[in-house]
Design a protein around this motif. Sequence first.
Motif, PDB file in Angstrom:
ATOM      1  N   TRP A   3       0.275  -8.075  17.941  1.00  0.00           N
ATOM      2  CA  TRP A   3      -0.331  -6.739  17.938  1.00  0.00           C
ATOM      3  C   TRP A   3      -0.658  -6.314  16.518  1.00  0.00           C
ATOM      4  O   TRP A   3       0.097  -6.528  15.587  1.00  0.00           O
ATOM      5  N   GLN A   4      -1.817  -5.683  16.363  1.00  0.00           N
ATOM      6  CA  GLN A   4      -2.243  -5.185  15.059  1.00  0.00           C
ATOM      7  C   GLN A   4      -2.776  -3.769  15.237  1.00  0.00           C
ATOM      8  O   GLN A   4      -3.686  -3.539  16.044  1.00  0.00           O
ATOM      9  N   PRO A   5      -2.227  -2.778  14.546  1.00  0.00           N
ATOM     10  CA  PRO A   5      -2.700  -1.406  14.715  1.00  0.00           C
ATOM     11  C   PRO A   5      -4.081  -1.213  14.111  1.00  0.00           C
ATOM     12  O   PRO A   5      -4.544  -2.017  13.299  1.00  0.00           O
ATOM     13  N   LEU A  38       6.272   6.304   7.301  1.00  0.00           N
ATOM     14  CA  LEU A  38       5.013   5.862   7.880  1.00  0.00           C
ATOM     15  C   LEU A  38       5.259   4.545   8.612  1.00  0.00           C
ATOM     16  O   LEU A  38       5.756   3.583   8.011  1.00  0.00           O
ATOM     17  N   PRO A  39       4.943   4.475   9.896  1.00  0.00           N
ATOM     18  CA  PRO A  39       5.148   3.227  10.646  1.00  0.00           C
ATOM     19  C   PRO A  39       4.193   2.141  10.156  1.00  0.00           C
ATOM     20  O   PRO A  39       3.275   2.404   9.353  1.00  0.00           O
ATOM     21  N   LEU A  40       4.409   0.922  10.614  1.00  0.00           N
ATOM     22  CA  LEU A  40       3.545  -0.183  10.206  1.00  0.00           C
ATOM     23  C   LEU A  40       2.081   0.152  10.495  1.00  0.00           C
ATOM     24  O   LEU A  40       1.733   0.614  11.588  1.00  0.00           O
ATOM     25  N   GLY A  58       8.787  -0.098   0.456  1.00  0.00           N
ATOM     26  CA  GLY A  58       7.674  -0.710   1.154  1.00  0.00           C
ATOM     27  C   GLY A  58       8.203  -1.567   2.290  1.00  0.00           C
ATOM     28  O   GLY A  58       9.028  -2.460   2.069  1.00  0.00           O
ATOM     29  N   LEU A  59       7.757  -1.293   3.499  1.00  0.00           N
ATOM     30  CA  LEU A  59       8.278  -1.969   4.684  1.00  0.00           C
ATOM     31  C   LEU A  59       7.284  -3.016   5.173  1.00  0.00           C
ATOM     32  O   LEU A  59       6.092  -2.764   5.278  1.00  0.00           O
ATOM     33  N   MET A  60       7.791  -4.217   5.437  1.00  0.00           N
ATOM     34  CA  MET A  60       7.009  -5.263   6.081  1.00  0.00           C
ATOM     35  C   MET A  60       7.594  -5.461   7.479  1.00  0.00           C
ATOM     36  O   MET A  60       8.426  -4.676   7.928  1.00  0.00           O
ATOM     37  N   ALA A  77      -6.747  -6.469   2.293  1.00  0.00           N
ATOM     38  CA  ALA A  77      -7.236  -5.718   3.443  1.00  0.00           C
ATOM     39  C   ALA A  77      -6.572  -6.247   4.708  1.00  0.00           C
ATOM     40  O   ALA A  77      -6.395  -7.453   4.881  1.00  0.00           O
ATOM     41  N   GLY A  78      -6.160  -5.329   5.590  1.00  0.00           N
ATOM     42  CA  GLY A  78      -5.564  -5.727   6.861  1.00  0.00           C
ATOM     43  C   GLY A  78      -4.101  -6.102   6.794  1.00  0.00           C
ATOM     44  O   GLY A  78      -3.526  -6.492   7.817  1.00  0.00           O
ATOM     45  N   GLU A  79      -3.462  -5.981   5.618  1.00  0.00           N
ATOM     46  CA  GLU A  79      -2.042  -6.327   5.489  1.00  0.00           C
ATOM     47  C   GLU A  79      -1.176  -5.282   6.203  1.00  0.00           C
ATOM     48  O   GLU A  79      -1.285  -4.080   5.952  1.00  0.00           O
ATOM     49  N   LEU A  80      -0.298  -5.734   7.085  1.00  0.00           N
ATOM     50  CA  LEU A  80       0.550  -4.831   7.852  1.00  0.00           C
ATOM     51  C   LEU A  80       1.743  -4.395   7.000  1.00  0.00           C
ATOM     52  O   LEU A  80       2.485  -5.227   6.476  1.00  0.00           O
ATOM     53  N   HIS A  81       1.929  -3.080   6.867  1.00  0.00           N
ATOM     54  CA  HIS A  81       3.004  -2.559   6.026  1.00  0.00           C
ATOM     55  C   HIS A  81       3.344  -1.135   6.457  1.00  0.00           C
ATOM     56  O   HIS A  81       2.581  -0.480   7.180  1.00  0.00           O
ATOM     57  N   GLY A  82       4.497  -0.628   6.022  1.00  0.00           N
ATOM     58  CA  GLY A  82       4.897   0.748   6.251  1.00  0.00           C
ATOM     59  C   GLY A  82       5.512   1.310   4.985  1.00  0.00           C
ATOM     60  O   GLY A  82       5.645   0.611   3.979  1.00  0.00           O
ATOM     61  N   ASN A  83       5.907   2.586   5.029  1.00  0.00           N
ATOM     62  CA  ASN A  83       6.473   3.243   3.844  1.00  0.00           C
ATOM     63  C   ASN A  83       7.581   4.194   4.265  1.00  0.00           C
ATOM     64  O   ASN A  83       7.412   4.966   5.217  1.00  0.00           O
ATOM     65  N   LEU A  84       8.699   4.146   3.533  1.00  0.00           N
ATOM     66  CA  LEU A  84       9.803   5.070   3.748  1.00  0.00           C
ATOM     67  C   LEU A  84      10.050   5.790   2.421  1.00  0.00           C
ATOM     68  O   LEU A  84      10.563   5.207   1.467  1.00  0.00           O
ATOM     69  N   PHE A  85       9.651   7.059   2.347  1.00  0.00           N
ATOM     70  CA  PHE A  85       9.724   7.821   1.107  1.00  0.00           C
ATOM     71  C   PHE A  85      11.114   8.426   0.928  1.00  0.00           C
ATOM     72  O   PHE A  85      11.773   8.815   1.896  1.00  0.00           O
TER      73      PHE A  85
END
Length: 231
Positions: A3-5, A38-40, A58-60, A77-85
């Motif tokens: 799955w890719q958002p 921020l979710p993936l 930085g979340l992978m 471009a298109g790299e799946l990642h998230g963020n927890l501040f």
Amino acid sequence: MPWQPDASPITLGSSRSRSVDVGGFLVTRVRFPPLLKLPLHTHERATVAVILRGSFDGLMRSTSHPCPAATVVTEPAGELHGNLFERAGAEVLTVQPDPARLQLLEPLSGVLGEVNHIRDLAIAAVARRAAGELLAPDDVAPLAVEGLILEMLALTARGRAASGLGIERRTPGWLEEARSLLHDRHRQQLRVGEVADAVGVHPVHLARVFRSHYGMSVGAYVRSLRLKLGR
């Protein structure tokens, strides 16, 4: 296929932001609130992000990477990642090149083609100046932002196999031409890309060599000319 958002804007979850498109680069100064998660997600463009203040993880998919102030993060471009501040939130400067401008991407492919986390005070200092220029009211600001962004990307790419980024020890003829052009047209709203095209070099190369020889960015040089010679 996993799955890719859908791709998200670089300002996803932000409390405020300011963007400008200069020389084929979308440059955004963005503020994220404390404790935001921020979710993936992905972005349509490759991204170079510099943390100006605050921090986040930085979340992978299965790992995370701490990103304190002065961290430079690059993502294809298109790299799946998230963020927890964290509790202070974060202020970030992002640079996203236009994927259609292949000539801009060529010398930066080693940086933009992979995920990197680099803590570099020199790059962060240039990024802070570029972020400040986003708020400047005069018509030199777009030129200044473009020059600083190119300088920042050149510093990020240093040490990698990017062609055409070396610095000449003697003043090259094309640099003298560029300087003359700035003198002749200092009252106009120039762009670094225009000057680079006129003298036949890459904009990243121009920005880096110009500072090496004259001790300031292209935008700062034009401002000094206006002060000396009058608008």
